[in-house]
Scaffold this motif. Structure first.
Motif, PDB file in Angstrom:
ATOM      1  N   ARG A 159      -6.791  10.395  11.551  1.00 54.84           N
ATOM      2  CA  ARG A 159      -5.789   9.422  11.113  1.00 54.84           C
ATOM      3  C   ARG A 159      -4.828   9.093  12.237  1.00 54.84           C
ATOM      4  O   ARG A 159      -4.311   7.987  12.316  1.00 54.84           O
ATOM      5  CB  ARG A 159      -5.011   9.949   9.918  1.00 54.84           C
ATOM      6  CG  ARG A 159      -5.769   9.824   8.630  1.00 54.84           C
ATOM      7  CD  ARG A 159      -4.882   9.976   7.448  1.00 54.84           C
ATOM      8  NE  ARG A 159      -4.104  11.212   7.498  1.00 54.84           N
ATOM      9  CZ  ARG A 159      -3.278  11.602   6.558  1.00 54.84           C
ATOM     10  NH1 ARG A 159      -3.104  10.871   5.507  1.00 54.84           N
ATOM     11  NH2 ARG A 159      -2.609  12.717   6.664  1.00 54.84           N
ATOM     12  N   SER A 160      -4.587  10.048  13.137  1.00 50.39           N
ATOM     13  CA  SER A 160      -3.659   9.805  14.242  1.00 50.39           C
ATOM     14  C   SER A 160      -4.197   8.728  15.186  1.00 50.39           C
ATOM     15  O   SER A 160      -3.431   8.109  15.914  1.00 50.39           O
ATOM     16  CB  SER A 160      -3.408  11.090  15.017  1.00 50.39           C
ATOM     17  OG  SER A 160      -4.612  11.568  15.606  1.00 50.39           O
ATOM     18  N   ALA A 215     -12.536   4.677   4.706  1.00 50.21           N
ATOM     19  CA  ALA A 215     -13.244   3.511   5.251  1.00 50.21           C
ATOM     20  C   ALA A 215     -14.523   3.943   5.955  1.00 50.21           C
ATOM     21  O   ALA A 215     -15.561   3.280   5.836  1.00 50.21           O
ATOM     22  CB  ALA A 215     -12.347   2.754   6.215  1.00 50.21           C
ATOM     23  N   ALA A 216     -14.484   5.060   6.669  1.00 46.06           N
ATOM     24  CA  ALA A 216     -15.672   5.553   7.353  1.00 46.06           C
ATOM     25  C   ALA A 216     -16.759   5.950   6.359  1.00 46.06           C
ATOM     26  O   ALA A 216     -17.946   5.669   6.571  1.00 46.06           O
ATOM     27  CB  ALA A 216     -15.314   6.742   8.242  1.00 46.06           C
ATOM     28  N   ARG A 228      -4.508   6.538  -1.068  1.00 50.17           N
ATOM     29  CA  ARG A 228      -3.370   6.709  -0.162  1.00 50.17           C
ATOM     30  C   ARG A 228      -2.883   5.380   0.381  1.00 50.17           C
ATOM     31  O   ARG A 228      -1.692   5.122   0.438  1.00 50.17           O
ATOM     32  CB  ARG A 228      -3.764   7.627   0.998  1.00 50.17           C
ATOM     33  CG  ARG A 228      -2.616   7.999   1.897  1.00 50.17           C
ATOM     34  CD  ARG A 228      -3.038   8.964   2.985  1.00 50.17           C
ATOM     35  NE  ARG A 228      -4.031   8.414   3.881  1.00 50.17           N
ATOM     36  CZ  ARG A 228      -3.753   7.649   4.943  1.00 50.17           C
ATOM     37  NH1 ARG A 228      -2.508   7.343   5.210  1.00 50.17           N
ATOM     38  NH2 ARG A 228      -4.703   7.197   5.707  1.00 50.17           N
ATOM     39  N   GLU A 229      -3.817   4.508   0.780  1.00 50.24           N
ATOM     40  CA  GLU A 229      -3.452   3.212   1.354  1.00 50.24           C
ATOM     41  C   GLU A 229      -3.369   2.109   0.306  1.00 50.24           C
ATOM     42  O   GLU A 229      -2.777   1.070   0.559  1.00 50.24           O
ATOM     43  CB  GLU A 229      -4.482   2.787   2.402  1.00 50.24           C
ATOM     44  CG  GLU A 229      -4.563   3.702   3.594  1.00 50.24           C
ATOM     45  CD  GLU A 229      -5.677   3.294   4.536  1.00 50.24           C
ATOM     46  OE1 GLU A 229      -6.643   2.646   4.083  1.00 50.24           O
ATOM     47  OE2 GLU A 229      -5.582   3.619   5.720  1.00 50.24           O
ATOM     48  N   GLY A 230      -4.006   2.319  -0.845  1.00 53.04           N
ATOM     49  CA  GLY A 230      -4.044   1.284  -1.868  1.00 53.04           C
ATOM     50  C   GLY A 230      -4.968   0.134  -1.501  1.00 53.04           C
ATOM     51  O   GLY A 230      -4.775  -0.984  -1.972  1.00 53.04           O
ATOM     52  N   ARG A 231      -5.957   0.407  -0.646  1.00 48.15           N
ATOM     53  CA  ARG A 231      -6.895  -0.628  -0.190  1.00 48.15           C
ATOM     54  C   ARG A 231      -8.287  -0.357  -0.726  1.00 48.15           C
ATOM     55  O   ARG A 231      -8.632   0.773  -1.053  1.00 48.15           O
ATOM     56  CB  ARG A 231      -6.964  -0.652   1.341  1.00 48.15           C
ATOM     57  CG  ARG A 231      -5.681  -1.096   1.976  1.00 48.15           C
ATOM     58  CD  ARG A 231      -5.736  -1.047   3.478  1.00 48.15           C
ATOM     59  NE  ARG A 231      -6.932  -1.699   3.984  1.00 48.15           N
ATOM     60  CZ  ARG A 231      -7.366  -1.582   5.232  1.00 48.15           C
ATOM     61  NH1 ARG A 231      -6.703  -0.841   6.092  1.00 48.15           N
ATOM     62  NH2 ARG A 231      -8.445  -2.206   5.619  1.00 48.15           N
TER      63      ARG A 231
END
Length: 56
Positions: free
Chosen positions: A13-14, A21-22, A35-38
């Motif tokens: 994540r850094s 996504a991966a 976490r991202e809401g995507r």
């Protein structure tokens, strides 16, 4: 005789990458990231014969 191959790559994540996504990209599926809401949608990706995700 079949030959087995395993390739492991880390997702940091850094570095601005998302494990969700991966995973969606590798499995050519749709996965929602809480976490991202995507929503990550890679269903148009070709060349994936079978896909399954094992979760603990």
């Amino acid at each position: 005789m079949a030959s087995y191959h395993l390739s492991v790559k880390t997702v940091k994540r850094s570095a601005g990458r998302s494990a969700t996504a991966a995973a969606a990209y590798r499995s050519a599926s749709v996965i929602e990231c809480d976490r991202e809401g995507r929503m990550h949608d890679y269903t148009a990706k070709r060349g994936v014969e079978a896909c399954f995700i094992l979760a603990p």
